[in-house]
Every structure is written in structure tokens, then in C-alpha cells.
Design a protein around this motif. Sequence first.
Motif, PDB file in Angstrom:
ATOM      1  N   VAL A  95       0.877  -1.175   0.000  1.00  0.00           N
ATOM      2  CA  VAL A  95       0.000   0.000   0.000  1.00  0.00           C
ATOM      3  C   VAL A  95       0.908   1.216   0.000  1.00  0.00           C
ATOM      4  O   VAL A  95       1.749   1.369   0.886  1.00  0.00           O
ATOM      5  CB  VAL A  95      -0.930  -0.005   1.239  1.00  0.00           C
ATOM      6  N   LYS A  96       0.752   2.079  -1.005  1.00  0.00           N
ATOM      7  CA  LYS A  96       1.622   3.257  -1.127  1.00  0.00           C
ATOM      8  C   LYS A  96       1.069   4.459  -0.386  1.00  0.00           C
ATOM      9  O   LYS A  96       1.819   5.310   0.077  1.00  0.00           O
ATOM     10  CB  LYS A  96       1.826   3.600  -2.603  1.00  0.00           C
ATOM     11  N   GLU A  97      -0.255   4.528  -0.303  1.00  0.00           N
ATOM     12  CA  GLU A  97      -0.891   5.667   0.360  1.00  0.00           C
ATOM     13  C   GLU A  97      -2.141   5.183   1.086  1.00  0.00           C
ATOM     14  O   GLU A  97      -2.923   4.422   0.529  1.00  0.00           O
ATOM     15  CB  GLU A  97      -1.269   6.722  -0.697  1.00  0.00           C
ATOM     16  N   ILE A  98      -2.297   5.627   2.318  1.00  0.00           N
ATOM     17  CA  ILE A  98      -3.478   5.241   3.086  1.00  0.00           C
ATOM     18  C   ILE A  98      -4.572   6.262   2.820  1.00  0.00           C
ATOM     19  O   ILE A  98      -4.446   7.431   3.173  1.00  0.00           O
ATOM     20  CB  ILE A  98      -3.149   5.115   4.584  1.00  0.00           C
ATOM     21  N   THR A  99      -5.600   5.789   2.152  1.00  0.00           N
ATOM     22  CA  THR A  99      -6.706   6.627   1.698  1.00  0.00           C
ATOM     23  C   THR A  99      -8.003   6.164   2.361  1.00  0.00           C
ATOM     24  O   THR A  99      -8.019   5.118   3.024  1.00  0.00           O
ATOM     25  CB  THR A  99      -6.857   6.493   0.169  1.00  0.00           C
ATOM     26  N   HIS A 136      -9.215   2.589   4.418  1.00  0.00           N
ATOM     27  CA  HIS A 136     -10.006   2.531   5.658  1.00  0.00           C
ATOM     28  C   HIS A 136     -11.242   1.661   5.456  1.00  0.00           C
ATOM     29  O   HIS A 136     -11.581   0.838   6.315  1.00  0.00           O
ATOM     30  CB  HIS A 136     -10.422   3.934   6.112  1.00  0.00           C
ATOM     31  N   LYS A 137     -11.920   1.841   4.310  1.00  0.00           N
ATOM     32  CA  LYS A 137     -13.114   1.028   4.013  1.00  0.00           C
ATOM     33  C   LYS A 137     -12.722  -0.440   3.869  1.00  0.00           C
ATOM     34  O   LYS A 137     -13.432  -1.324   4.350  1.00  0.00           O
ATOM     35  CB  LYS A 137     -13.809   1.525   2.749  1.00  0.00           C
ATOM     36  N   LEU A 138     -11.588  -0.698   3.231  1.00  0.00           N
ATOM     37  CA  LEU A 138     -11.109  -2.071   3.090  1.00  0.00           C
ATOM     38  C   LEU A 138     -10.900  -2.708   4.469  1.00  0.00           C
ATOM     39  O   LEU A 138     -11.347  -3.827   4.717  1.00  0.00           O
ATOM     40  CB  LEU A 138      -9.812  -2.095   2.277  1.00  0.00           C
ATOM     41  N   LEU A 139     -10.219  -1.992   5.369  1.00  0.00           N
ATOM     42  CA  LEU A 139      -9.999  -2.503   6.725  1.00  0.00           C
ATOM     43  C   LEU A 139     -11.319  -2.786   7.431  1.00  0.00           C
ATOM     44  O   LEU A 139     -11.478  -3.833   8.069  1.00  0.00           O
ATOM     45  CB  LEU A 139      -9.163  -1.505   7.536  1.00  0.00           C
ATOM     46  N   ASP A 140     -12.270  -1.860   7.320  1.00  0.00           N
ATOM     47  CA  ASP A 140     -13.582  -2.044   7.957  1.00  0.00           C
ATOM     48  C   ASP A 140     -14.298  -3.266   7.388  1.00  0.00           C
ATOM     49  O   ASP A 140     -14.847  -4.079   8.137  1.00  0.00           O
ATOM     50  CB  ASP A 140     -14.458  -0.796   7.770  1.00  0.00           C
ATOM     51  N   GLU A 161      -5.143  -4.316  13.011  1.00  0.00           N
ATOM     52  CA  GLU A 161      -5.116  -3.994  11.581  1.00  0.00           C
ATOM     53  C   GLU A 161      -3.674  -3.680  11.224  1.00  0.00           C
ATOM     54  O   GLU A 161      -3.026  -2.871  11.892  1.00  0.00           O
ATOM     55  CB  GLU A 161      -5.965  -2.757  11.287  1.00  0.00           C
ATOM     56  N   LEU A 162      -3.167  -4.315  10.174  1.00  0.00           N
ATOM     57  CA  LEU A 162      -1.789  -4.072   9.753  1.00  0.00           C
ATOM     58  C   LEU A 162      -1.729  -3.849   8.246  1.00  0.00           C
ATOM     59  O   LEU A 162      -2.250  -4.652   7.470  1.00  0.00           O
ATOM     60  CB  LEU A 162      -0.891  -5.253  10.114  1.00  0.00           C
ATOM     61  N   ILE A 163      -1.088  -2.773   7.868  1.00  0.00           N
ATOM     62  CA  ILE A 163      -0.850  -2.433   6.469  1.00  0.00           C
ATOM     63  C   ILE A 163       0.640  -2.625   6.211  1.00  0.00           C
ATOM     64  O   ILE A 163       1.473  -2.179   7.007  1.00  0.00           O
ATOM     65  CB  ILE A 163      -1.282  -0.977   6.194  1.00  0.00           C
ATOM     66  N   ASN A 164       0.971  -3.302   5.131  1.00  0.00           N
ATOM     67  CA  ASN A 164       2.357  -3.618   4.762  1.00  0.00           C
ATOM     68  C   ASN A 164       3.120  -4.310   5.897  1.00  0.00           C
ATOM     69  O   ASN A 164       4.246  -3.918   6.242  1.00  0.00           O
ATOM     70  CB  ASN A 164       3.108  -2.353   4.317  1.00  0.00           C
ATOM     71  N   ARG A 169      -3.982   2.175  10.572  1.00  0.00           N
ATOM     72  CA  ARG A 169      -4.853   2.846   9.605  1.00  0.00           C
ATOM     73  C   ARG A 169      -4.546   4.334   9.458  1.00  0.00           C
ATOM     74  O   ARG A 169      -4.985   4.973   8.511  1.00  0.00           O
ATOM     75  CB  ARG A 169      -6.329   2.613   9.924  1.00  0.00           C
ATOM     76  N   ASN A 170      -3.784   4.895  10.398  1.00  0.00           N
ATOM     77  CA  ASN A 170      -3.413   6.307  10.320  1.00  0.00           C
ATOM     78  C   ASN A 170      -2.012   6.517   9.754  1.00  0.00           C
ATOM     79  O   ASN A 170      -1.491   7.629   9.758  1.00  0.00           O
ATOM     80  CB  ASN A 170      -3.515   6.954  11.711  1.00  0.00           C
ATOM     81  N   GLY A 171      -1.392   5.420   9.295  1.00  0.00           N
ATOM     82  CA  GLY A 171      -0.066   5.530   8.701  1.00  0.00           C
ATOM     83  C   GLY A 171       1.062   5.541   9.708  1.00  0.00           C
ATOM     84  O   GLY A 171       2.217   5.769   9.342  1.00  0.00           O
ATOM     85  N   GLN A 172       0.746   5.290  10.976  1.00  0.00           N
ATOM     86  CA  GLN A 172       1.769   5.258  12.019  1.00  0.00           C
ATOM     87  C   GLN A 172       2.386   3.869  12.085  1.00  0.00           C
ATOM     88  O   GLN A 172       1.670   2.866  12.044  1.00  0.00           O
ATOM     89  CB  GLN A 172       1.164   5.600  13.391  1.00  0.00           C
ATOM     90  N   GLU A 173       3.711   3.813  12.194  1.00  0.00           N
ATOM     91  CA  GLU A 173       4.361   2.508  12.318  1.00  0.00           C
ATOM     92  C   GLU A 173       4.015   1.889  13.666  1.00  0.00           C
ATOM     93  O   GLU A 173       4.061   2.565  14.695  1.00  0.00           O
ATOM     94  CB  GLU A 173       5.873   2.648  12.188  1.00  0.00           C
TER      95      GLU A 173
END
Length: 154
Positions: free
Chosen positions: A21-25, A29-33, A69-72, A111-115
Motif C-alpha cells: 500500500v503506497k498511500e493510506i486513503t 479505511h473502508k477495506l480494513l472495515d 489492523e496491519l498495512i504492509n 490505519r493512520n499511517g503510524q508505524e
Amino acid sequence: MAIRVILKDTDPLLREISKPVKEITPRIHKLLDDMAETMYDANGVGLAAPQIAILKRVIVIDVGDGLIELINPEVIEKDGEQVGPEGCLSVPGVVGKVKRPNHVKVKGLDRNGQEIIVEGTGLKARALLHEIDHLNGVLFTDLALELYKEELNI
């Protein structure tokens, strides 16, 4: 939020490698939900985006101590060993005995882009590794020492 269709193990999308995921849009957020709602509706403990036909590096898990929830996500540490049963929402009715590390440390974004760093042992470690495997096109059936049909308690 919406409940999504979970792909089954014969779907070739489950064998693809997911893109970061290059940008959290708002779409992420909808995908995570949607992923969380789908996982809970199916009585699962984890779900990866490829399981709902989205080839993005996004996972959700809840082994009983709250939604993660984990992105990348990426494994940064693993040790120990456990062998135990695993199932998958994409492989209904099948359980396998799988050997995995007993402890893992995973780094990713919230989900807020924080590591964030998530640590887990036992079932939590197993769930994190299982879902990250999905991002790499790997199913638990590829790793199982043995497979058997799940017994239905009716």
C-alpha cells in the motif's frame, strides 16, 4: 461496512503476491472495515486482503484480545517452535497440522499511517504468520505436515 465474498483455495488470485500500500486513503479505511466485518461474520481469527480479491498487503486479526489492523506487515523477528492445527476461511472444512515459530514480532502501519510493532506468541503468532503468508500467495495447506477434514459438531 460490507461483508465481502471470501475466495476459495482454487481461485488463482490466492496464489498472487500482493502489492504494498503506497498511500493510506479512505478506500484503505473502508477495506480494513470490510475485512474486519467479513472476518467476524465468518467466525475467523484473521483475514488477508487477497482472500477478498484485493491484492494489497493488508491483514486483520483478532484472536480474542481485540482487532489488529496491519498495512504492509513484515516479520522482523521470530523464534521458538510450535506445531498445531490451522484452518482457513478460504479452505473450508480442512484443518492441517502446521509447524511455525512460537513467537513473532511484526512491523507495519496502522490505519493512520503510524508505524506499529505487534508481538505475539502461540495462536497470535500463528495468526499473524498465516495472514502474512496469504500476502505472498502461500496457503497453510502448502506448509501442513498433514491435512484432515474438519469434524462438524452438529
